[in-house]
Design an enzyme around this catalytic site. Structure first.
Site, mmCIF file in Angstrom:
data_model
loop_
_atom_site.group_PDB
_atom_site.id
_atom_site.type_symbol
_atom_site.label_atom_id
_atom_site.label_comp_id
_atom_site.label_asym_id
_atom_site.label_seq_id
_atom_site.Cartn_x
_atom_site.Cartn_y
_atom_site.Cartn_z
ATOM 1 N N GLN A 1 49.199 40.383 53.869
ATOM 2 C CA GLN A 1 48.662 41.574 54.136
ATOM 3 C C GLN A 1 49.121 42.020 55.805
ATOM 4 O OE1 GLN A 1 46.244 42.469 51.808
ATOM 5 N NE2 GLN A 1 46.541 44.380 52.093
ATOM 6 N N LYS B 1 41.686 39.645 54.840
ATOM 7 C CA LYS B 1 41.435 39.354 53.468
ATOM 8 C C LYS B 1 40.215 38.473 53.425
ATOM 9 C CE LYS B 1 43.330 39.989 49.278
ATOM 10 N NZ LYS B 1 44.142 41.134 48.980
ATOM 11 N N ASP C 1 40.095 43.468 45.044
ATOM 12 C CA ASP C 1 41.197 42.840 44.664
ATOM 13 C C ASP C 1 40.543 42.098 43.359
ATOM 14 O OD1 ASP C 1 43.974 41.443 46.092
ATOM 15 O OD2 ASP C 1 42.531 39.749 45.155
HETATM 16 P P1 NDP Z 1 41.941 42.426 38.428
HETATM 17 O O1 NDP Z 1 40.556 41.479 38.645
HETATM 18 O O2 NDP Z 1 41.709 43.912 38.153
HETATM 19 O O3 NDP Z 1 42.707 41.828 37.433
HETATM 20 C C1 NDP Z 1 43.347 40.474 37.465
HETATM 21 C C2 NDP Z 1 44.212 40.259 36.094
HETATM 22 O O4 NDP Z 1 45.076 39.210 36.347
HETATM 23 C C3 NDP Z 1 43.310 40.200 34.968
HETATM 24 O O5 NDP Z 1 43.925 40.571 33.842
HETATM 25 C C4 NDP Z 1 43.056 38.484 35.162
HETATM 26 O O6 NDP Z 1 42.707 37.930 33.722
HETATM 27 C C5 NDP Z 1 44.446 38.245 35.612
HETATM 28 N N1 NDP Z 1 44.443 36.965 36.192
HETATM 29 C C6 NDP Z 1 43.724 36.610 37.419
HETATM 30 N N2 NDP Z 1 43.737 35.439 37.911
HETATM 31 C C7 NDP Z 1 44.449 34.761 36.996
HETATM 32 C C8 NDP Z 1 44.795 33.603 36.751
HETATM 33 N N3 NDP Z 1 44.607 32.635 37.680
HETATM 34 N N4 NDP Z 1 45.450 33.243 35.727
HETATM 35 C C9 NDP Z 1 45.772 34.190 34.710
HETATM 36 N N5 NDP Z 1 45.622 35.448 34.595
HETATM 37 C C10 NDP Z 1 44.725 35.733 35.712
HETATM 38 O O7 NDP Z 1 42.684 42.329 39.691
HETATM 39 P P2 NDP Z 1 43.905 43.472 40.333
HETATM 40 O O8 NDP Z 1 44.580 43.936 39.131
HETATM 41 O O9 NDP Z 1 43.030 44.167 41.556
HETATM 42 O O10 NDP Z 1 44.826 42.234 41.159
HETATM 43 C C11 NDP Z 1 46.021 41.885 40.532
HETATM 44 C C12 NDP Z 1 46.861 41.297 41.612
HETATM 45 O O11 NDP Z 1 47.332 42.375 42.416
HETATM 46 C C13 NDP Z 1 46.553 40.193 42.674
HETATM 47 O O12 NDP Z 1 47.443 39.328 43.162
HETATM 48 C C14 NDP Z 1 45.915 41.098 43.613
HETATM 49 O O13 NDP Z 1 45.796 40.408 44.833
HETATM 50 C C15 NDP Z 1 46.991 42.214 43.696
HETATM 51 N N6 NDP Z 1 46.901 43.412 44.393
HETATM 52 C C16 NDP Z 1 45.813 44.137 43.975
HETATM 53 C C17 NDP Z 1 45.381 45.334 44.699
HETATM 54 C C18 NDP Z 1 44.621 46.279 44.238
HETATM 55 O O14 NDP Z 1 44.496 47.412 44.986
HETATM 56 N N7 NDP Z 1 43.542 46.050 43.370
HETATM 57 C C19 NDP Z 1 46.520 45.808 45.686
HETATM 58 C C20 NDP Z 1 47.816 45.093 46.004
HETATM 59 C C21 NDP Z 1 47.794 43.785 45.160
HETATM 60 P P3 NDP Z 1 41.251 37.553 33.588
HETATM 61 O O15 NDP Z 1 40.488 39.017 33.427
HETATM 62 O O16 NDP Z 1 41.266 36.938 32.286
HETATM 63 O O17 NDP Z 1 40.707 36.904 34.623
HETATM 64 O O1 2IT Z 2 46.410 43.162 48.222
HETATM 65 C C1 2IT Z 2 46.074 44.180 48.746
HETATM 66 O O2 2IT Z 2 46.872 45.074 49.219
HETATM 67 C C2 2IT Z 2 44.628 44.641 48.037
HETATM 68 N N1 2IT Z 2 43.884 43.982 47.411
HETATM 69 C C3 2IT Z 2 44.154 45.922 48.573
HETATM 70 C C4 2IT Z 2 43.592 46.104 50.021
HETATM 71 C C5 2IT Z 2 43.263 47.287 50.367
HETATM 72 O O3 2IT Z 2 42.562 47.127 51.576
HETATM 73 O O4 2IT Z 2 43.286 48.396 49.648
#
Ligand code: NDP
Ligand code: 2IT
Length: 444
Positions: free
Chosen positions: A111, A126, A166
């Site tokens: 981050q 984080k 997240d």
């Molecule tokens: P969500 O919780 O909305 O969705 C996560 C998705 O990934 C779900 O479909 C989940 O399935 C799947 N998943 C999570 N862990 C696992 C695992 N161990 N094995 C298989 N599938 C898995 O999270 P986000 O979409 O917010 O985050 C997804 C990724 O993006 C993460 O790496 C996060 O750090 C990153 N990220 C998120 C940001 C944000 O603004 N939200 C910004 C930047 C990065 P299930 O529901 O079955 O667990």
């Molecule tokens: O991994 C990421 O950059 C996030 N989960 C979003 C962090 C934020 O402060 O919006």
């Protein structure tokens, strides 16, 4: 031994049992070698890299909560305040049973550089907990979030540390956490981002990470003489990032044919039906196996498999190390020419190397998914001036941030003789600003 190698060794020795943290540190330090080697003695004398790899502060706390049957559970909460050289700590809160201190440190470390790349004044942090939100009632989620914030609220604030969503933390969880912060601290302030629109959230924050991923992917493709329209895209995950990556890819004229969750994956040759996906995941919070009820011609498979499908572009949007060397080989064999990481560190180190060596355009997460945190910083700006911007204004700024970010990582890579290597470019460009700020502020 070079200074960079000394610090890598020390990180492994001092942080046992934290392989994801080692992986993230090694990738960054390896990339910034050319910068450090220009002035190795100064970097070493100032212990600049030791200061970079040791969090300013890490907080670990007990989170007791009561389930609907009256049973008390105890989870562990974390907040790692990694680096505040360029602004207040900023980064999400992950709620997933796999969370431990090493996972939070890897995410907090990434981050720092991601936030630097946005060009906005936000430091790296984080947090999270090993709490599993799956199958919990709304009341149980609220009980957990309130207990988590009862302790966390002592360490955060609009000008000190601003958490967000997240994995496992979305608008519902942010709402419960905000309510508890306000109740205890008596402050209605921008202490969290990803808030609901009725109490200080920003339009386009929900969409921002996925949309930003596509803005950057499009810029990377155009830089390399390619277009996104008409391409077939593989998306993994079915959460916040995956859903809005699918939406924007579709708007840009591409066809997304897969999504996945932790139990299985969907292949829809006609293109993922967004309305169905949102209904299943955002409204009903169900498993992806429900998808074929909406789209009988689509296939649902248990387990892993997204990376085995023939396509042009792959967007891993689920979790760390979900795309392995074996997967990378399948992607190359199937004609994939670009990979952009929506998740944080979804590609293993050997898979990244294989993709790059085989000519695949590769955008690392700290650049490709920076649109989420960038829009969080825009939410902070709106909260500070007590105004709300229109969707078009926020989305327009997000677009410009991602295009500029790509330009910077492209230039940084070329400047050090690594043209086209966006991993090196992102790490160097992110590092340069942080180092400049650290040097200006003395030994702290
Ligand atoms: P969500 O919780 O909305 O969705 C996560 C998705 O990934 C779900 O479909 C989940 O399935 C799947 N998943 C999570 N862990 C696992 C695992 N161990 N094995 C298989 N599938 C898995 O999270 P986000 O979409 O917010 O985050 C997804 C990724 O993006 C993460 O790496 C996060 O750090 C990153 N990220 C998120 C940001 C944000 O603004 N939200 C910004 C930047 C990065 P299930 O529901 O079955 O667990
Ligand atoms: O991994 C990421 O950059 C996030 N989960 C979003 C962090 C934020 O402060 O919006």
């Amino acid at each position: 031994m070079s200074y960079v190698d000394e610090v890598i060794q020390e990180v492994e020795k001092k942080n046992p049992g934290e392989p994801e943290f080692h992986q993230a540190v090694e990738e960054v330090l390896d990339s910034i070698r050319p910068v450090v080697e220009q002035n190795e003695e100064k970097f070493r004398r100032d212990a600049l890299l030791e200061r970079l790899v040791n969090p300013e502060r890490q907080i670990k706390f007990r989170v007791p909560w009561t389930d609907d049957n009256g049973q008390v559970h105890v989870n562990t909460g974390y907040r790692v305040q990694f680096n505040s050289a360029i602004g207040p700590y900023k980064g999400g809160i992950r709620l997933h049973p796999s969370v431990n201190i090493g996972i939070i440190k890897f995410l907090g470390f990434e981050q720092i550089f991601k936030n630097s790349l946005t060009g906005l004044p936000i430091g790296g942090g984080k947090g999270g907990s090993d709490f599993d939100p799956k199958g919990k009632s709304d009341r149980e989620i609220m009980a957990f979030c309130q207990s988590f914030m009862t302790e966390l609220c002592k360490y955060i604030g609009a000008d000190t540390d601003v958490p967000a969503g997240d994995i496992g933390t979305g608008a519902r969880e942010i709402g419960y956490m905000f309510g508890q912060y306000k109740r205890i601290r008596g402050l209605f302030e921008g202490v969290l981002t990803g808030k609901g629109l009725s109490y200080g959230g920003s339009l386009a924050r929900t969409e921002a990470t996925g949309y930003g991923l596509l803005y950057l992917t499009k810029a990377m493709l155009e830089r390399n003489g390619k277009d996104i329209a008409g391409k077939t895209v593989l998306v993994s995950g079915a959460g916040n990032v995956a859903i809005y990556a699918t939406e924007k890819a579709t708007q840009l004229g591409a066809k997304v044919v897969t999504v996945s969750d932790s139990t299985g994956w969907v292949y829809d040759s006609e293109g993922i039906d967004l309305k169905a996906l949102k209904e299943i995941k955002e409204v009903k919070r169900q498993r992806l196996s429900e998808y074929t009820k909406y789209r009988p011609n689509a296939e649902y498979h248990e387990g892993k498999g997204v990376w085995s499908v023939k396509a042009d572009i792959a967007l891993p949007c689920a979790t760390q190390n979900e795309l392995t060397l074996e997967d990378a080989k399948m992607l190359v064999a199937n004609g994939v020419f670009a990979v952009a990481e929506g998740a944080n560190m979804p590609t293993t180190a050997d898979a990244t190397k294989y993709l790059q060596e085989n000519g695949v355009l590769f955008a690392p997460g700290k650049a490709a998914n920076a649109g989420g945190v960038a829009t969080s910083a825009l939410e902070m700006s709106q909260n500070s001036e007590r105004l709300s911007w229109s969707f078009e204004e926020v989305d327009g700024k997000l677009h410009d941030i991602m295009v500029t970010l790509f330009k910077h990582i492209d230039e940084a890579a070329a400047r050090y003789g690594f043209a086209g290597n966006y991993v090196v470019g992102a790490n160097i460009a992110g590092f340069e600003k942080v180092v400049d700020a650290m040097n200006a502020q003395g030994i702290v």
